[in-house]
Structures are given as C-alpha cells and as structure tokens.
Design a protein around this motif. Structure first.
Motif, short mmCIF file in Angstrom:
data_model
loop_
_atom_site.label_atom_id
_atom_site.label_comp_id
_atom_site.label_asym_id
_atom_site.label_seq_id
_atom_site.Cartn_x
_atom_site.Cartn_y
_atom_site.Cartn_z
N ALA A 1 7.60 12.37 -7.99
CA ALA A 1 8.01 11.24 -7.15
C ALA A 1 7.24 9.97 -7.46
O ALA A 1 6.06 9.99 -7.81
N ASP A 2 7.93 8.87 -7.28
CA ASP A 2 7.37 7.54 -7.44
C ASP A 2 6.78 7.32 -8.84
O ASP A 2 5.67 6.86 -9.00
N TRP B 1 5.73 9.20 -11.35
CA TRP B 1 4.50 9.91 -11.72
C TRP B 1 4.85 10.93 -12.80
O TRP B 1 5.64 11.84 -12.54
N MET C 1 3.01 12.17 -8.08
CA MET C 1 2.79 12.34 -6.65
C MET C 1 3.37 11.14 -5.90
O MET C 1 3.30 10.03 -6.36
N LYS C 2 3.93 11.44 -4.77
CA LYS C 2 4.56 10.40 -3.98
C LYS C 2 3.51 9.44 -3.43
O LYS C 2 2.36 9.81 -3.21
N LEU C 3 3.92 8.23 -3.21
CA LEU C 3 3.04 7.22 -2.63
C LEU C 3 3.54 6.87 -1.24
O LEU C 3 4.73 6.94 -0.95
N PHE D 1 -0.65 13.12 6.54
CA PHE D 1 -0.24 14.30 7.31
C PHE D 1 1.00 13.92 8.11
O PHE D 1 1.05 12.86 8.74
N ILE E 1 12.65 20.64 23.76
CA ILE E 1 11.57 21.45 23.19
C ILE E 1 12.02 22.19 21.93
O ILE E 1 11.32 22.21 20.92
N TRP F 1 6.21 10.25 12.75
CA TRP F 1 4.77 10.05 12.86
C TRP F 1 4.11 10.50 11.56
O TRP F 1 4.39 11.58 11.06
N ASN G 1 -7.86 8.57 9.75
CA ASN G 1 -7.28 8.98 11.03
C ASN G 1 -6.40 7.88 11.64
O ASN G 1 -6.50 7.59 12.81
N TRP H 1 -2.84 6.77 12.70
CA TRP H 1 -1.45 7.19 12.98
C TRP H 1 -0.54 5.98 12.92
O TRP H 1 -0.91 4.90 13.38
N TYR I 1 2.36 2.08 15.49
CA TYR I 1 3.14 2.34 16.70
C TYR I 1 2.88 1.22 17.71
O TYR I 1 1.72 0.86 17.96
N GLY I 2 3.93 0.68 18.25
CA GLY I 2 3.78 -0.36 19.25
C GLY I 2 3.72 -1.75 18.66
O GLY I 2 3.82 -2.73 19.38
#
Lengths: 974, 91
Positions: A241-242, A244, B1-3, B18, B41, B54, B61, B63, B81-82
């Motif tokens: 991806a991208d 690479w 690898m993705k960016l 994550f 749920i 998210w 850390n 988000w 967010y926001g």
C-alpha cells in the motif's frame, strides 16, 4: 555449441575467464556469463530434470523463469542457473536428480506418466488407508534441493529508500518514462532485475544494430542524469500500500517508498504447446537472442523458428546473422502482417511455411536434444492437417508465438485489467492514483510507440507530483499487429505437449481436469497445480486460461486470472528474516528475581516469576512453601506489572462513574475501592483498585495484560465524552510490590513514617509517605486474604524498596512468592482473576460479581445491557468446588469439562491444592441448578476418566475475612 | 506499508496506528427499547463505503477520526474529534 566471435554490447568479459564445476566436470566461462550460458557454450544440453517425470530440460527463457535448471552450490539452494552469474570455484549440482542430470534414474517416471494422471495427489489421498504408502513414496522422490542445517546464519541488511517516481523495468519504455519524469524535476529510481539496463532493446535486434544503439543511448542518458538512480540486479518483489515496494538485491533488501510507481516490466514470452516442446534445444525466441547478444553463445546450429508475430522473424534474422542455419520459419497466422522483418527474411531466401504449426518435435537417439520437427499445415479453423506433415531435421526450435504481461505488481496494486482482443493480452484498464504502466505490460509493442508510451507515463507521474500542469492523455495507439497468437497449442494423441514446465502438465491434463468438473480458473489451478511451481505460472497461466476459455467457449475476460501474490521471484529467507520485534517487558525488580532463582512465566508482554526455585525441591513444593510463608509469616510479590493509571481533573470522579460499574463520587480521599469494568455488551473486561488521592486526583490499577488496552480505550472515552480530566499511564514508571502475611505490619512499621496501626490505617485505606526513605503510596489490600500492603514507588527505587523489605524481613521469615503461589492464595479466597475465571461472554452476574455493580447511577458503559441481563436467569454461574481430602490420582485441570447427564454442564476455570485445607479447591462455571452447596459434580479429564467433586462455598479459606481485616497482637509485634 | 496522517504528528506508517472501530452514535440508554439497544450492541453495518472511524496514533496516544473508504482502503481525511462538524456519510 560454441562461443561466437565478439558481438557489440555483449555482457561477457573475454579477458576474465571464470571456471567452475558442474556435477564434477570443470566448465570454462567468462565473467558476465550465467551458469546456463556457460554450460550451453560448453556444449551441455541437459541442465536439469523436470519435477514430475524427470525429463531432460535445457534453456527455456534465460530470464529467471527456467525452474527446471535449479542448482545447488553447497549451502546455496535452488539457484536459477539461467540468471545466476558464474563465480570462480562454484561447485554446482542440478537438484532433484537421482545420479546427475545425464543418467537420472528417475526417468522411469516419464514412462509411467500414464499412471500419474492430473489431480494425482487428490486421487492418491482419497482413500485414508493409502495415505501412508503414498506419503512415503512422494516424500522420497520429491523436493527441491537439500538443506544444509550447518549453514551459518547470514545477516542481510535491510535498507530504507525514498524517491518521487519508481520505474520498474529498464527497457525502452521504462527508460523513456524515467527521463520524462526526471526532466520534469522528479527524483527517479529505475530498477531492473537484469545485470544491465536496456531490456529487449538490447537483444531483439532483427540483425539491425539501430535498436541496440538507440537503447544504449537511452541507458547512457539515464546513467548520466543527475535526478535518476539506476539499480540493476534488483527485483521489485511486490507492491504494498501507498507505493511501498521491496527491492531485492543479492546482498540486501531495500524498502522503497515512492510517491508514484511506473510499471514498465514488459512481458514474458510464452511457449507454444506441441509434443516434446520441452526437449533441450527448444527455447523461446527471446532466450535464443539473449544467448547471442548477452553471452555470445550460439543457441543451436540448425534452427526451426515457430512464429506468430514479427518478433519471430527478427529472431530468425538474428540467428542467421550468427551463422545458424534457419531451416524454416513456420508461420502460424493465416494472414500475417508484412512488416520489415518479414520482408528481410523473405529477401534472405529463408523458407517460410505459412499457415502451419509444429505438431511435434522428435528427440535425438540419446533423448537429450531435438533431431527433427514435424510441421503440419493448418486448415481454415487452425486445426492441424495431420495427413500432410513434413519432417525437418534440426537441432533447435525457437518459439515466438506471443507474450503475457508482467502485470504481477499491477494486480497487487489493485489495477483492474481487461482483455484486449487486438493485442490478445490483458492490459491495465483502471489504475489507482499514482500507479502507471507503459510498454509491453500496457499492450504496446511497437518500437516508436513504446517510447511515446513511456513519455506519457513519465509525464503523468510528474503531473501527479505537481511538477507539470497538464496531464497527458493515456490513450494507446492501435497496434500495427497482434503480438500474440490466440491459441498456440496443438493437441497430440501421445501427449507430452507441455503447458506447465514447472509441474509437467500436458495439454490433456487440462481437458481431463475440466471434464472432471474443475472448470473454474481457481479450481483448475488447484486441481492441476498449474502455476503453482517456482515460476508461479509465468509461462503457463496464460495458456491454461486460454485452454479453459476455449473449452468453455468464453472470452478470456470471463475466465479471469488467478491472483499474482508477492514475491515476484523467490526471496531468500535471510532477506526477510530480521530481528525479532516482539517486545518483552521486564519489571524494575527483574534482577532481584533472577538472583533469587525465579522461574519465569510470560504474562502478556511481561516476564514474571512463576515461583522461586529452591535447590532440591520440586516445583509444587516450592509453590506450597511460598503459600505457607504468606499464610503463616510474611511474603513479598512483585505486582509492578499491573496497569497503573493516574487520572486528574475536575471530571475525574464523574469519569470513573461512567467507566466502572461501581460508585466512586462519595469515596473519601485516602481510601480505595475494588473496581470492575464491563464493555458495552455487559461482559467483564477488567478490574482493579481505585485509590482517591485528592478530590480531583485518582490512582488506579488494571490487570497486567489489560493496561495498554484499557489506557487507550479510556483515552478515547475522555476524548469522545469531552470530559475535563487527563489520564497518564504510569505502568512503566512505577514499581509495585504486595507485602502480605500476618507479620507484614510488624515488618513494615519500623521502615515507614506512616502510622500503620489498624485504627489510623484501616483496611482499604490509602496513605502516602516514605518507606526506607523512598516516597511511596501504601494501600491496605487483601487479594491473597492476609493482612497486607500494596506499595507503589518510582520504578528506579523499586530495587531499593525490595532490598529494604527483604533485609528487614529476614528475622520474620520473609519469602518472595511468585504468580503461582498468588494464584493459589487468591483461589483459597475465591477471588476471581479476570481473564482466567472470566471469558469473552462472562457477565458480572455469572461471575458472582453482581455486588460490584451499582445500577442506581445515571450511566456507565454496559449499564443498559446489564439491565437486560439482570432480568434473565444466567446460563452459568461461577461456583467453588472441592475434591475429597484424601483424593488420589490425577486432579482435574483448568478447562476440563463438567459433565451432567451425559452433557456438558460447565467448565473448570481454576484449580489448585490448598495446603491449608489439605484438599484440592477450584472454581468452575456450572449450570445454575448444579450450584447448590454440597451438589456432587462430575469432571471429565483429558483421558476421559471422571472425577467427582463437591460444590462448596467460597471463600474456602477464612470465610469471614478476619485475617485481612484484623491482626493479632502476637503476630503484629513478634 | 500503508501511510496514515495523524492530525497532530503528520504522516506516519500504519503500524503506529490502532483501529478503534466505527464512529457510531449510541442510542439514548434511558429511552431506547431492548431491541434498539441490542441492535446497537450486536449489529454492525459492514456495507463497504465511506466510514468515519476512530483511530489512535499509539506512540502519542492521539485519538482522531479518519474518513476511510472501506472498499478501496483510501483514507480521505483525518481530524481531531470535535474539531470539525461530522458530516453525514452514507452507510
């Protein structure tokens, strides 16, 4: 055959002879030769044996696809002789032979081919009873190369590289693309798997030096360009991806990050399918031309050229120019386009047999080469008229019937391909952003048009990078002739007309596979194993697809292609193997544990002491001694692996109310409370202890394995709920120990300025002070069911704290204890370990943790789900059980099933031998009707035998929790 | 690898990130009936398309929200967010 006189542009250095041995015989060669070219120049024809029938094989492609000529050089396995350069002192053996290539004893398999039908493995393994027999047979005769397990470990460098535009392939279109992009200002890298740049422009000459001169000029321009780096001997092994792309070189692997990728990888020449098309001497036209112009080796003396495009006529001219007698050009097309090479062949007086095919090649008496070919005219439906054959004597056949695009990386990049009838190949249809294709892979074969196509691709890449304002049109010109024959295959009643040379699949195998119902391309691939050999179908997938399309009377588009996965060529394991990046965490007290004989166990990423080994004692005895130290004296355990989080801010208490099931707002400063966390569906996910240090300041713990996950999720919730508080993960910054046992008070009091008297520091209270001069947080806890303190200090002072406690506790009989003893101690108390006594479906009500759930508050995560669950009767309940006091034999283990009336009625989650109670105690999930105290349950062991246990109340030990709340004067002040 | 582009730290390899699930509005627990709640749920809309998700840049850390097309795996934009009005995206 022989080495030709010097040819302009040849890759060999005649001033540097290199000799090596092949199966014991010394072979001369030159620097720049490949193993195959040197062997061919030395007159060797049989370079390897085929995988299934052990048929003799020679040169097919000379382009890194000759998988029947794999060699072994000591520890170096499966070298591809067609591309591996000769080195002095090489000691090569062809792999997969029984006694060398010439006299391979396994050739008997060739005569048994009738008994090795398509789908042989599936058929052989159909009956279970035959499995061991066939497994032995197959294991003994298959396999590529022999691994030398004494080979030293090789460390291969991993590099990182960056560029604006990565051009894959340095043929004419790739070189033009690189120059166009670099001229526009891009930083360009060109990679090519060959030793030198130039691609087919170097060797597909048609006895016309102009093309190779133009190619050489382009190469020189690229080499001199300040913004272009040219990497030869380097394979673009895959697309990720991208943009690479791993670039694989013999000595290293580089991870290239580009901003745009131009695939100019060309096309694989495809073999024609006719009987004995695998005999040494039958080769692709491009292979013959590579032999001539790269290595100055005469491919054969008398050649028959089978063709369906102008490239075949060029090959005929190249052969004739080097003194090869071209017996005939066999033209498969009914109406060939008359191009310059066709005219040149006619002018030379070379015989052209129009609208004909090669029906079969016949071996020489030794069976290791071609003696003649049988040529057959084709009727109006392209069917061979076998009544009108003629035989031509020759010692080599050159095939030029078509091409398949080297589209592997395009497929990996998510390019949609379509089948273009005018060029009879798959071409890119929709390209993702920053991916471009030019040249043959794009269906462009004409010399001038390839340069225009490269120019277009280079400018399009530059446009994407914002270097040029207008995007060029990516329209392709109409091809002047179709480069590929739509069906270059001839059925033969005697077979051996190979479609896949890796796996020895002949034409009829595909017919049979389709007849047996494997008529989807993916099923056909798996049943026949076409394209599953080391060349990964580079020579066979297109023809297999054509056969299937033909049999099903569908266009190739409707058949589709199989997936072309990385790597493009096999990559040595040493290139891929790297350092392990699995982090292992060590507590600040790790060295102390090691000194005291810790036996380690993994806990999440952590290494924790399972127990401390005592010389001469068994594991069980060590654990039991540690347990008894805690119960009767005092023990010390490292609990620093617990997640340790800090929360500050005006909303801190409100936030806790929303994430935990309990109530915290009215908690006093200086007190602590058990906290249980459930997810939105009401399933228990974590627990810990919350300590309130100030009105807006909380310190709390999570399970060892949950710390990173819980910290991350709580951070998300603070963000989402926009609450005014901040969270910090102190897990690695703090060391923590639990000092537990009746003598813990008398041990700790002399070391600290905190008043430990039960009145001043009651159960569940929290105090801050100093221990042995170290600033510490002290919490009165009772996880193991004894009087005890959890002590949290800065990580770098953890060892000092440990040492101070051990020293001060020596006369009290202190003993460090490990995770196993702790598990037993808490099991005696019936305390649940989240993750061991709960699973992904456990609600607080199942685990008897309903007491920790306070529904009378406005909101917490999982509250709404628990409202629903609370009204339902649980399907299972966690209950204690004991085995009889004098139980003999194997006790149950965790995860053993409880059986009731022949059905599963529960499962053991914890069990251990309690020295205090002199019996095994455990926890198990049981159907609610089995949980009455005194109920007898039956547990099935691994061996199928049954053990009877009795449901018992928890805690098993000290049921009224006297010991953790009170301390006798005698024990407190020994 | 993705960016991926973290709104705070810029473009970083995807291994530093994550995935925290699709951004989905929670029904009001006080008023939602059991069926509505259970649907929230247990049922996820996995129809491919543009999703608000998210994501967390784990070393810092951080988000944030990423708008990603789950069919093409294209990340169209990322933001805290926001910080931006969440646009309605088709399910």
């Amino acid at each position: 055959m022989k080495r030709l006189p010097p040819i302009s542009g040849e890759w060999i250095d005649r001033h540097q002879p290199v000799s090596f041995t092949f199966e014991g015989e010394t072979i001369p060669g030159y620097q720049g030769d490949t193993v195959s070219s040197a062997l061919w120049a030395a007159g060797r024809r049989v370079l390897g044996r085929s995988f299934k029938y052990h048929r003799p094989r020679g040169i097919l492609s000379l382009a890194n696809h000759d998988v029947n000529t794999l060699m072994q050089d000591g520890p170096k396995l499966n070298l591809r002789a067609d591309v591996v350069p000769v080195e002095p002192g090489m000691d090569l053996m062809a792999i997969h032979t029984f006694g060398g290539v010439q006299g391979d004893r396994a050739t008997v398999l060739d005569r048994l081919s009738r008994f090795l039908p398509v789908g042989f493995y599936y058929k052989a393994f159909l009956g279970k009873n035959q499995f061991p027999f066939w497994e032995r047979v197959i294991r003994s005769i298959t396999g590529l190369g022999a691994v030398d397990t004494t080979t030293p470990r090789l460390r291969t460098p991993k590099r990182y590289d960056f560029c604006d535009v990565l051009v894959i392939g340095s043929g004419v279109s790739g070189l033009t693309a690189a120059i166009a992009a670099a001229e526009a200002g891009a930083d360009v890298v060109v990679v090519d798997e060959n030793a030198r740049a130039g691609g087919s422009g170097h060797y597909q000459r048609g006895d016309d030096g102009e093309r190779s001169r133009q190619t050489a000029a382009l190469v020189a321009q690229v080499q001199q360009h300040p913004r272009i780096r040219l990497y030869t001997d380097t394979t673009a092994a895959g697309y990720y991806a991208d943009h690479w792309v791993p670039l694989v070189h013999r000595d290293y692997i580089a991870k290239m990050r580009a901003r745009a990728v131009i695939v100019a990888a060309g096309a694989y020449e495809q073999p024609a399918v006719f009987r004995n098309n695998d005999l040494p001497g039958v080769m692709l036209a491009s292979a013959a031309q590579r032999l001539i112009y790269r290595y100055a080796v005469q491919p054969m003396e008398r050649a028959v050229v089978l063709t369906a495009n102008s490239d075949g006529y060029r090959a005929a001219l190249d052969l004739a120019a080097q003194g090869v007698t071209v017996v005939a050009v066999v033209e498969m097309r009914s109406q060939p386009v008359v191009t310059d090479p066709v005219r040149a062949v006619r002018d030379r007086g070379i015989q052209i047999l129009s609208q004909s095919c090669l029906y079969e090649a016949r071996p020489n008496p030794g069976g290791d080469g071609v003696a003649s070919v049988v040529v057959c005219p084709l009727d109006a439906d392209d069917q061979p008229q076998t009544g009108f054959t003629q035989t031509l004597a020759c010692d080599g056949v050159v095939m030029s019937v078509g091409w398949a695009p080297t589209a592997n990386l395009l497929y990996q990049a998510g390019v949609t391909m379509r089948f273009d009838e005018t060029v009879q190949q798959f071409v890119p249809d929709r390209l993702p952003a920053g991916i471009l294709a030019c040249g043959r892979v794009n269906g462009v074969y004409d010399w001038e048009e390839k340069q225009r196509d490269g120019q277009r691709a280079g400018l399009a890449a530059a446009h994407r990078l914002g270097l040029v304002d207008t995007a060029p049109s990516l329209e392709r010109a109409i091809a002047p002739e179709c480069p590929s024959h739509p069906y270059p295959m001839m059925a033969h009643p005697k077979g051996k007309n190979f479609v896949d040379f890796d796996e020895d699949l002949h034409y009829e195998d595909f017919i049979h596979a389709v007849q047996e119902g494997f008529d989807n391309i993916e099923l056909l691939k798996r049943y026949t194993t076409v394209g599953m050999g080391p060349s990964q179908g580079k020579h066979s997938n297109m023809n297999a697809l054509r056969i299937l399309a033909h049999l099903r009377q569908l266009p190739p588009d409707a058949i589709g292609t199989t997936t072309a996965r990385p790597m493009f060529h096999p990559v040595p394991m040493a290139h891929l193997a790297g350092r392990g990046f699995m982090p292992e965490r060590r507590s600040p007290l790790h060295n102390r544990h090691a000194q005291q004989g810790a036996v380690w166990m993994p806990a999440g990423q952590w290494q924790r002491p399972a127990y401390y080994h005592q010389p001469g004692l068994t594991r069980q005895a060590c654990i039991q001694q540690e347990v008894m130290a805690v119960r009767t004296r005092v023990g010390l355990i490292d609990v620093g692996t617990l997640g340790k989080l800090e929360l500050r801010g005006p909303d801190a208490m409100a936030f806790l109310e929303r994430i935990y099931t309990g109530k915290f707002s009215k908690m006093k400063v200086g007190s602590s409370r058990y906290a249980l966390m459930v997810d939105e569906s009401g399933v228990v996910i974590d627990d810990g202890v919350v300590a309130r240090l100030a009105a807006d300041h909380v310190y709390f713990t999570t399970t060892t394995s949950g710390s990173a996950r819980i910290y991350r999720e709580l951070s998300r919730l603070i963000t989402m709920w926009q609450m005014d508080c901040g969270i910090v993960n102190l897990t690695g910054a703090r060391a923590a120990v639990n000092l537990a046992g009746p003598r813990s008070l008398s041990l700790l009091q002399p070391l600290t300025n905190v008043d430990l008297s039960p009145e001043a520091f009651p159960y569940l209270a929290v105090r801050q002070g100093a221990i042995a001069g170290i600033p510490a947080l002290l919490m009165r806890v009772g996880f193991v069911g004894e009087w005890g303190y959890e002590l949290h200090v800065p990580a770098d002072q953890g060892q000092a704290l440990w040492d101070a406690l051990i020293t001060a506790g020596k006369h009290l009989g202190i003993r460090p204890f490990g995770v196993e003893a702790q598990r037993l101690l808490r099991l005696e108390k019936g305390h649940v370990i989240v993750g061991q006594d709960t699973d992904g479906l456990t609600t607080p009500y199942d685990a008897n943790l309903g007491w920790a759930v306070k529904m009378d508050k406005p909101f917490f995560v999982g509250q709404r789900s628990l409202q629903i669950l609370k009204q339902r009767s649980p399907k299972q309940l966690l209950a204690g059980f004991t085995l009889p006091e004098r139980f003999q034999g194997n006790p149950p283990q965790e995860c053993h099933l409880v059986i009731h009336k022949g059905d599963i009625a529960g499962r053991v989650t914890s069990i251990g031998y309690s020295s205090s109670l002199k019996r095994y105690v455990g926890l198990a999930y049981l159907q609610p009707e089995l949980t009455a105290i005194g109920t007898e349950i039956t547990i099935r062991l691994t061996d199928g035998s049954m053990v009877t246990a009795t449901v018992a109340p928890t805690p098993f030990y000290d049921p009224d929790n006297h010991r953790q709340a009170t301390v006798s004067r005698e024990e407190a002040f020994v | 690898m993705k960016l991926m582009t973290c709104p705070i730290n810029g473009q970083r390899p995807i291994s530093e990130f994550f995935y925290g699930g699709e951004l989905r509005p929670m029904p009001d627990p006080a008023t939602a009936d059991d069926a509505t709640w259970a649907d929230y749920i247990f049922n996820q809309n996995n129809v491919p398309g543009l999703k608000q998700e998210w994501w967390c840049h784990t070393p810092s850390n951080t988000w944030f929200i990423a708008e990603r097309h789950t069919l093409t795996d294209e990340i169209q934009r990322t933001y805290l967010y926001g910080s931006q009005v969440l646009e309605e995206v088709s399910p």
